[in-house]
Design an enzyme around this catalytic site. Structure first.
Site, PDB file in Angstrom:
ATOM      1  N   LYS A  45       0.875  -1.156   0.027  1.00 41.96           N
ATOM      2  CA  LYS A  45       0.021   0.081   0.229  1.00 41.96           C
ATOM      3  C   LYS A  45       0.879   1.268   0.049  1.00 41.96           C
ATOM      4  O   LYS A  45       2.021   1.234   0.336  1.00 41.96           O
ATOM      5  CB  LYS A  45      -0.876  -0.039   1.082  1.00 41.96           C
ATOM      6  CG  LYS A  45      -0.199   0.038   2.512  1.00 41.96           C
ATOM      7  CD  LYS A  45      -1.149   0.005   3.543  1.00 41.96           C
ATOM      8  CE  LYS A  45      -0.556   0.047   5.051  1.00 41.96           C
ATOM      9  NZ  LYS A  45      -1.336   0.201   6.297  1.00 41.96           N
ATOM     10  N   ARG A 146     -10.946   0.173  15.284  1.00 44.52           N
ATOM     11  CA  ARG A 146     -10.783   1.031  13.880  1.00 44.52           C
ATOM     12  C   ARG A 146     -11.675   0.323  12.744  1.00 44.52           C
ATOM     13  O   ARG A 146     -12.953   0.170  13.249  1.00 44.52           O
ATOM     14  CB  ARG A 146      -9.250   1.014  13.414  1.00 44.52           C
ATOM     15  CG  ARG A 146      -8.841   1.960  12.629  1.00 44.52           C
ATOM     16  CD  ARG A 146      -7.319   1.954  12.364  1.00 44.52           C
ATOM     17  NE  ARG A 146      -7.181   0.943  11.649  1.00 44.52           N
ATOM     18  CZ  ARG A 146      -5.715   0.675  11.348  1.00 44.52           C
ATOM     19  NH1 ARG A 146      -4.876   1.530  11.546  1.00 44.52           N
ATOM     20  NH2 ARG A 146      -5.268  -0.493  10.856  1.00 44.52           N
ATOM     21  N   TYR A 281      15.190  30.178   7.614  1.00 45.06           N
ATOM     22  CA  TYR A 281      14.273  30.936   8.284  1.00 45.06           C
ATOM     23  C   TYR A 281      14.225  30.986   9.805  1.00 45.06           C
ATOM     24  O   TYR A 281      14.384  30.132  10.285  1.00 45.06           O
ATOM     25  CB  TYR A 281      12.924  30.313   7.626  1.00 45.06           C
ATOM     26  CG  TYR A 281      12.568  30.498   6.409  1.00 45.06           C
ATOM     27  CD1 TYR A 281      12.680  31.581   5.547  1.00 45.06           C
ATOM     28  CD2 TYR A 281      12.252  29.127   5.521  1.00 45.06           C
ATOM     29  CE1 TYR A 281      12.407  31.830   4.293  1.00 45.06           C
ATOM     30  CE2 TYR A 281      12.129  29.317   4.124  1.00 45.06           C
ATOM     31  CZ  TYR A 281      12.267  30.409   3.463  1.00 45.06           C
ATOM     32  OH  TYR A 281      11.884  30.481   1.987  1.00 45.06           O
ATOM     33  N   MET A 329      11.212  24.243   2.026  1.00 45.92           N
ATOM     34  CA  MET A 329      10.295  23.460   1.218  1.00 45.92           C
ATOM     35  C   MET A 329      11.290  22.565   0.325  1.00 45.92           C
ATOM     36  O   MET A 329      10.897  21.604   0.188  1.00 45.92           O
ATOM     37  CB  MET A 329       9.623  24.356   0.499  1.00 45.92           C
ATOM     38  CG  MET A 329       8.516  23.481  -0.536  1.00 45.92           C
ATOM     39  SD  MET A 329       7.239  24.583  -1.422  1.00 45.92           S
ATOM     40  CE  MET A 329       6.040  24.968  -0.092  1.00 45.92           C
TER      41      MET A 329
END
Length: 420
Positions: A45, A146, A281, A329
């Site tokens: 998956k 679940r 940053y 990013m």
């Protein structure tokens, strides 16, 4: 070294996720040895936990996996009929929502999971329209809370309806299954409780006339540590890719597993900066003195966790470095401490650890998460380059043999040019 598709000529120069298919095959064989009495499902998956679903599925099947597992039906349908996946390999998918592609799944001979009456009714109606029975596996909620059907009246109703549909030739109940909540915590009291409840729910279903081909509850940690949970089939996910389900139960090496993915990039820039220079940053990092900074062209858009800002480890020039300041990013910075590797030098974020590089588990610790997330989140901007060390070894042996023959010819006075 080989790839499954041509890559842009510049792509490997920025970054690459190298996937060792020989390691994956070896992991399949190791996991099968841990559960010798059960069939093995290779869970592929989410693009095989970020490794690439189709190449990994092919490798797993070649190593003896008789089942493939996906979360969504779309993932399963993409595998069915793909080159290199034999028609007799079973493919199961378990995350359905109303209106899903039931008929397509039936016609593709997928095994579909059913957790409630709405799903059983939809798949039964799809089977009626398709004119052929659906392969259905009933999922029991034994305590995970679940997906899955609750024990008691809900389970009794689902089993009774499935038995009726099977009697009408609309479904074939191929499996009964469940999923552990805490198998990665050996000794957790929920493990024995879930295992006992699963046996009870299976026994009830069989007593009502269902004869499943497979009963299964074991995920990766249960495959490795709970032989009493193996039943007929084990579902191996993260362990398939050479990552321990939990550091507490052991390292990959403890179980004979090898990490399959190595993530690396090429340094985009190396420069000198003075002391007191802010980095990235927010200037959460300031250089302590005159130093060199290296720019690694990977960021959170590529799946590098921003939470690892200031802590993520990288191997450059044989030394561990740490992310300096915030991960952006598309890039992050490391303080090289005055070292000056040339631009283009390799920066290894994680791999098996053979060369002293960090592992996915090291990044998980740095980001406060689990290694599953580290490999799964690596984005599509990072090309997957598929290598096969077994094939490479064979090629190397052939080349070595040819060179040895050449040396023998030359020692006998027969040069290659003279032979022409």
């Amino acid at each position: 070294m080989s790839t499954t598709a041509p890559l842009p000529s510049t792509a490997p120069l920025r970054a690459r996720a190298e996937i060792d298919l020989a390691a994956l095959r070896a992991n399949v064989r190791t996991l099968r040895a841990h559960a010798p009495g059960a069939a093995l499902m290779a869970v592929v998956k989410s693009e095989a936990y970020g490794h690439g679903a189709l190449p990994c599925a092919r490798a797993a099947v070649a190593a003896g996996a008789g089942w493939l597992g996906t979360a969504t039906p779309e993932e399963a349908l993409a595998l069915r009929g793909a080159a290199g996946i034999p028609a007799d390999v079973r493919i199961m998918c378990w995350l359905w929502t109303p209106g899903g592609p039931w008929r397509e799944a039936i016609e593709a001979d997928l095994d579909v999971s059913v957790s409630g009456m709405w799903a059983l009714r939809e798949v039964t109606e799809a089977a009626r329209r398709a004119g052929r029975p659906a392969r259905v596996q009933l999922k029991a909620d034994t305590g995970l809370g679940r997906n899955g059907c609750q024990p008691g009246d809900d389970w009794a109703e689902l089993v009774a309806e499935a038995a009726r549909a099977e009697g009408e030739g609309l479904v074939r109940v191929t499996g009964l299954w469940s999923h552990f909540a805490c198998a990665d915590e050996p000794g957790h009291p929920s493990i024995a409780l879930q295992l006992g409840r699963f046996r009870e729910m299976v026994s009830y279903a069989q007593g009502e006339g269902l004869s499943p081909e497979v009963r299964h509850i074991a995920n990766s940690p249960a495959t490795l540590t709970l032989p009493e949970a193996h039943f007929d089939l084990v579902r191996t996910g993260i362990a398939l890719y050479g990552i321990s389900p939990s550091p507490e139960i052991g390292t990959p090496a403890d179980f004979g597993l090898r990490p399959v993915m190595t993530l690396s990039a090429s340094l985009a820039l190396v420069k000198h900066v003075p002391g007191g220079h802010g980095v990235s940053y927010g200037h959460r990092y300031t250089t302590a003195g005159e130093t060199t900074l290296g720019l690694v062209p990977l960021g959170y858009a590529d799946g590098i966790p921003r939470h690892a800002s200031g802590t993520g480890p990288v191997l450059i020039g044989g030394k561990w470095r740490t992310v300096a300041g915030r991960i952006a990013m598309d890039q992050f910075v490391v303080d090289l401490g005055g070292d000056e590797p040339p631009p283009g030098s390799e920066a290894v974020l994680f791999g098996p650890g053979d060369r002293g590089e960090p592992t996915a588990e090291d990044w998980a610790q740095a980001a406060g998460t689990i290694a599953y997330e580290i490999v799964t989140r690596i984005g599509t901007r990072v090309p997957r380059v598929y290598v096969d060390s077994d094939v490479d070894a064979e090629i190397g042996a052939e080349i070595g043999a040819e060179q040895a023959v050449g040396r023998e010819h030359r020692s006998a006075g027969n040069s290659p040019s003279g032979d022409r």
